[in-house]
Enzyme design. Structure first.
Site, PDB file in Angstrom:
ATOM      1  N   ILE A 184       0.834  -1.214   0.000  1.00 53.02           N
ATOM      2  CA  ILE A 184       0.000   0.000   0.000  1.00 53.02           C
ATOM      3  C   ILE A 184       0.863   1.257   0.000  1.00 53.02           C
ATOM      4  O   ILE A 184       0.405   2.331  -0.427  1.00 53.02           O
ATOM      5  CB  ILE A 184      -1.015  -0.010   1.170  1.00 53.02           C
ATOM      6  N   ALA A 185       2.123   1.136   0.448  1.00 50.92           N
ATOM      7  CA  ALA A 185       3.020   2.299   0.389  1.00 50.92           C
ATOM      8  C   ALA A 185       3.114   2.815  -1.042  1.00 50.92           C
ATOM      9  O   ALA A 185       3.260   4.025  -1.270  1.00 50.92           O
ATOM     10  CB  ALA A 185       4.401   1.910   0.906  1.00 50.92           C
ATOM     11  N   ARG A 186       3.005   1.920  -2.006  1.00 45.20           N
ATOM     12  CA  ARG A 186       3.109   2.339  -3.413  1.00 45.20           C
ATOM     13  C   ARG A 186       1.959   3.254  -3.825  1.00 45.20           C
ATOM     14  O   ARG A 186       2.134   4.161  -4.626  1.00 45.20           O
ATOM     15  CB  ARG A 186       3.165   1.110  -4.332  1.00 45.20           C
ATOM     16  N   ASP A 193      -9.918  -5.411   8.296  1.00 50.21           N
ATOM     17  CA  ASP A 193      -9.201  -5.099   7.064  1.00 50.21           C
ATOM     18  C   ASP A 193     -10.097  -4.443   6.016  1.00 50.21           C
ATOM     19  O   ASP A 193      -9.788  -3.347   5.529  1.00 50.21           O
ATOM     20  CB  ASP A 193      -8.572  -6.398   6.501  1.00 50.21           C
ATOM     21  N   HIS A 246       1.283   0.173  14.218  1.00 55.10           N
ATOM     22  CA  HIS A 246       0.722   1.511  13.989  1.00 55.10           C
ATOM     23  C   HIS A 246       0.852   2.392  15.235  1.00 55.10           C
ATOM     24  O   HIS A 246       1.227   3.567  15.145  1.00 55.10           O
ATOM     25  CB  HIS A 246      -0.744   1.422  13.566  1.00 55.10           C
ATOM     26  N   LYS A 268      -5.322   2.556   7.800  1.00 53.20           N
ATOM     27  CA  LYS A 268      -6.356   1.891   8.590  1.00 53.20           C
ATOM     28  C   LYS A 268      -5.951   0.456   8.873  1.00 53.20           C
ATOM     29  O   LYS A 268      -5.217  -0.106   8.058  1.00 53.20           O
ATOM     30  CB  LYS A 268      -7.727   1.950   7.914  1.00 53.20           C
TER      31      LYS A 268
HETATM   32  N1  NAD Z   1      -6.297   1.950   2.600  1.00 54.49           N
HETATM   33  C1  NAD Z   1      -6.379   0.768   2.010  1.00 54.49           C
HETATM   34  O1  NAD Z   1      -7.242   0.525   1.179  1.00 54.49           O
HETATM   35  C2  NAD Z   1      -5.381  -0.295   2.389  1.00 54.49           C
HETATM   36  C3  NAD Z   1      -5.168  -1.378   1.521  1.00 54.49           C
HETATM   37  C4  NAD Z   1      -4.219  -2.320   1.895  1.00 54.49           C
HETATM   38  C5  NAD Z   1      -3.527  -2.230   3.104  1.00 54.49           C
HETATM   39  N2  NAD Z   1      -3.794  -1.166   3.929  1.00 54.49           N
HETATM   40  C6  NAD Z   1      -3.090  -1.049   5.220  1.00 54.49           C
HETATM   41  O2  NAD Z   1      -1.740  -0.711   4.970  1.00 54.49           O
HETATM   42  C7  NAD Z   1      -0.893  -1.318   5.938  1.00 54.49           C
HETATM   43  C8  NAD Z   1       0.180  -2.127   5.219  1.00 54.49           C
HETATM   44  O3  NAD Z   1      -0.418  -3.107   4.391  1.00 54.49           O
HETATM   45  P1  NAD Z   1       0.340  -3.703   3.104  1.00 54.49           P
HETATM   46  O4  NAD Z   1      -0.691  -4.426   2.325  1.00 54.49           O
HETATM   47  O5  NAD Z   1       1.123  -2.651   2.443  1.00 54.49           O
HETATM   48  O6  NAD Z   1       1.304  -4.776   3.818  1.00 54.49           O
HETATM   49  P2  NAD Z   1       2.728  -5.254   3.303  1.00 54.49           P
HETATM   50  O7  NAD Z   1       3.075  -6.429   4.135  1.00 54.49           O
HETATM   51  O8  NAD Z   1       2.723  -5.385   1.829  1.00 54.49           O
HETATM   52  O9  NAD Z   1       3.711  -4.030   3.659  1.00 54.49           O
HETATM   53  C9  NAD Z   1       4.013  -3.680   4.992  1.00 54.49           C
HETATM   54  C10 NAD Z   1       5.485  -3.296   5.065  1.00 54.49           C
HETATM   55  O10 NAD Z   1       5.750  -2.850   6.390  1.00 54.49           O
HETATM   56  C11 NAD Z   1       7.015  -3.360   6.779  1.00 54.49           C
HETATM   57  N3  NAD Z   1       7.053  -3.371   8.242  1.00 54.49           N
HETATM   58  C12 NAD Z   1       6.413  -4.209   9.078  1.00 54.49           C
HETATM   59  N4  NAD Z   1       6.660  -3.877  10.355  1.00 54.49           N
HETATM   60  C13 NAD Z   1       7.500  -2.792  10.310  1.00 54.49           C
HETATM   61  C14 NAD Z   1       8.081  -1.985  11.307  1.00 54.49           C
HETATM   62  N5  NAD Z   1       7.912  -2.218  12.619  1.00 54.49           N
HETATM   63  N6  NAD Z   1       8.850  -0.950  10.897  1.00 54.49           N
HETATM   64  C15 NAD Z   1       9.060  -0.714   9.600  1.00 54.49           C
HETATM   65  N7  NAD Z   1       8.512  -1.448   8.607  1.00 54.49           N
HETATM   66  C16 NAD Z   1       7.735  -2.479   8.967  1.00 54.49           C
HETATM   67  C17 NAD Z   1       7.104  -4.742   6.132  1.00 54.49           C
HETATM   68  O11 NAD Z   1       8.440  -5.175   6.020  1.00 54.49           O
HETATM   69  C18 NAD Z   1       6.449  -4.456   4.777  1.00 54.49           C
HETATM   70  O12 NAD Z   1       7.384  -4.064   3.815  1.00 54.49           O
HETATM   71  C19 NAD Z   1      -1.820  -2.141   6.848  1.00 54.49           C
HETATM   72  O13 NAD Z   1      -2.131  -1.408   8.005  1.00 54.49           O
HETATM   73  C20 NAD Z   1      -3.065  -2.335   6.018  1.00 54.49           C
HETATM   74  O14 NAD Z   1      -4.242  -2.471   6.799  1.00 54.49           O
HETATM   75  C21 NAD Z   1      -4.678  -0.209   3.593  1.00 54.49           C
END
Ligand code: NAD
Length: 353
Positions: free
Chosen positions: A14-16, A177, A78, A96
């Protein structure tokens, strides 16, 4: 033009979406990226042109060029990063759910209250054009008093696996989620009423259905198809202090004929479907009239949604507008979700204090 130095904590999937939106914002200056996986932090920093990559988010928070951070890490971190970021003097956009539990969410709220920093919760769908257009109709009184809302987000075989399927890390399954998005949309459109009772059920009868390989799934960065300790599905009825009720169901695994999403609100002057497509229903001259505001596809679009969310965050940080997803809203939503799990565990309705 003023610019805002941006840091990203957590460089996964999601960072992307955040990075793509910052990249097209003229006032956002991408400074640094950090991830506990330092190679991932480096690779993503290079791809998006960030000046620095850190393996430890504390180093990013000590970077004086970073004014604001997006927290895109696993749910169990978080609270830790939101509190550390606010204490380091950074504005925060936290994905979220705000946190896994009410206790964690309230600790974040306390830290924000003791600072002058913005904390925006990543309720991205609030910012989408379809939601904002409907909100303007509601704020103008076109739907009257909203007394009923229905939220549903059904995946037939959509458990993302990895940490999303680990209750200790994620805090919960589809409710925390994806159910959170549709629940929040209803609650926001209803005018953020106070929940008084919750009656919920959760089920874990189907498992993660990792045997179903013919449907696309959300791809978590570190995928493990075998792991799963979260619910398959959840359903609940929430009553509010103004007499309104909200009904929700959501699933990762369910024997449904199709995946679906729907969000509807009903008032005494009109009703509206927000998802799957914006449409407003009312009555005129003894006829039922459906009104369809013309806004692109009329549904949630990821790119436009994240661009609107990030633009709102930048404007809030630069002091130009009021934050429409403040920490208190994140706390209230976590409170309702936690009560749904508590009700399901106890097998009866629970009251919220
Ligand atoms: N707004 C939306 O529609 C949406 C969609 C998907 C995910 N999300 C949320 O985004 C967040 C991440 O989800 P994602 O799908 O990108 O997961 P992901 O696993 O793809 O990415 C999470 C990243 O965080 C890193 N990470 C984990 N713990 C860490 C820490 N303590 N310090 C630094 N980096 C750490 C991991 O190495 C990973 O690269 C979650 O909270 C998820 O609920 C939101």
């Amino acid at each position: 033009m003023s610019t805002l130095g941006i840091g990203i904590i957590g460089a996964g999937t999601i960072a992307r979406a955040h990075l793509d939106a910052y990249a097209v914002h003229p006032e956002a200056d991408l400074v640094a990226i950090s991830d506990v996986n330092p190679e991932r932090a480096r690779a993503v920093a290079e791809e998006y042109g960030a000046r620095r990559a850190y393996g430890d988010p504390h180093e990013l928070l000590a970077d004086p060029e970073v004014d604001a951070v997006s927290i895109c890490t696993w749910n169990n971190t978080h609270a830790e990063w939101a509190i550390a970021a606010v204490r380091a003097g950074k504005h925060v956009l936290v994905e979220k759910p705000l946190a896994r539990t009410l206790e964690e969410a309230e600790r974040i709220q306390e830290a924000v209250a003791g600072s002058d920093r913005v904390l925006q919760v990543g309720f991205v769908r609030r910012h989408a054009p379809n939601c904002q257009v409907l909100k303007s109709f509601i704020d103008a009184g076109d739907l009257g008093e909203i007394y009923y809302a229905k939220a549903s987000c059904i995946r037939r075989a959509g458990n993302p696996g990895g940490w999303f399927a680990d209750k200790d890390i994620a805090g919960g399954g589809p409710l925390l989620d994806i159910g959170i998005h549709v629940l929040d949309l209803c609650w926001y459109l209803m005018g953020s009423p106070t929940a008084v009772t919750v009656s919920g059920s959760t089920y874990d009868l189907l498992g993660n259905r990792s045997n179903i390989t013919t449907l696309p799934r959300y791809q978590v960065s570190d995928h493990d198809p075998a792991a799963n300790s979260v619910e398959d599905m959840a359903t609940a009825l929430v009553r509010f202090d103004n007499g309104a009720t909200l009904q929700i169901d959501c699933s990762y695994s369910l024997h449904a004929a199709q995946d679906s999403i729907s969000v509807s609100v009903f008032g005494d002057k009109g009703g509206a479907d927000l998802e799957p497509r914006l449409s407003i229903a009312t009555e005129m001259h003894d006829s039922i009239v459906n009104v369809t505001p013309q806004i692109g596809s009329g549904t949630f679009e990821m790119e436009a949604g994240f661009q609107a969310e990030i633009a709102h965050f930048v404007d809030s940080c630069l002091g130009r507008i009021e934050n429409l997803a403040p920490v208190g809203h994140g706390v209230e939503i976590v409170k309702i979700l936690e009560a749904i799990y508590a009700s399901a565990a106890q097998g009866r309705e629970v009251a919220l204090s």
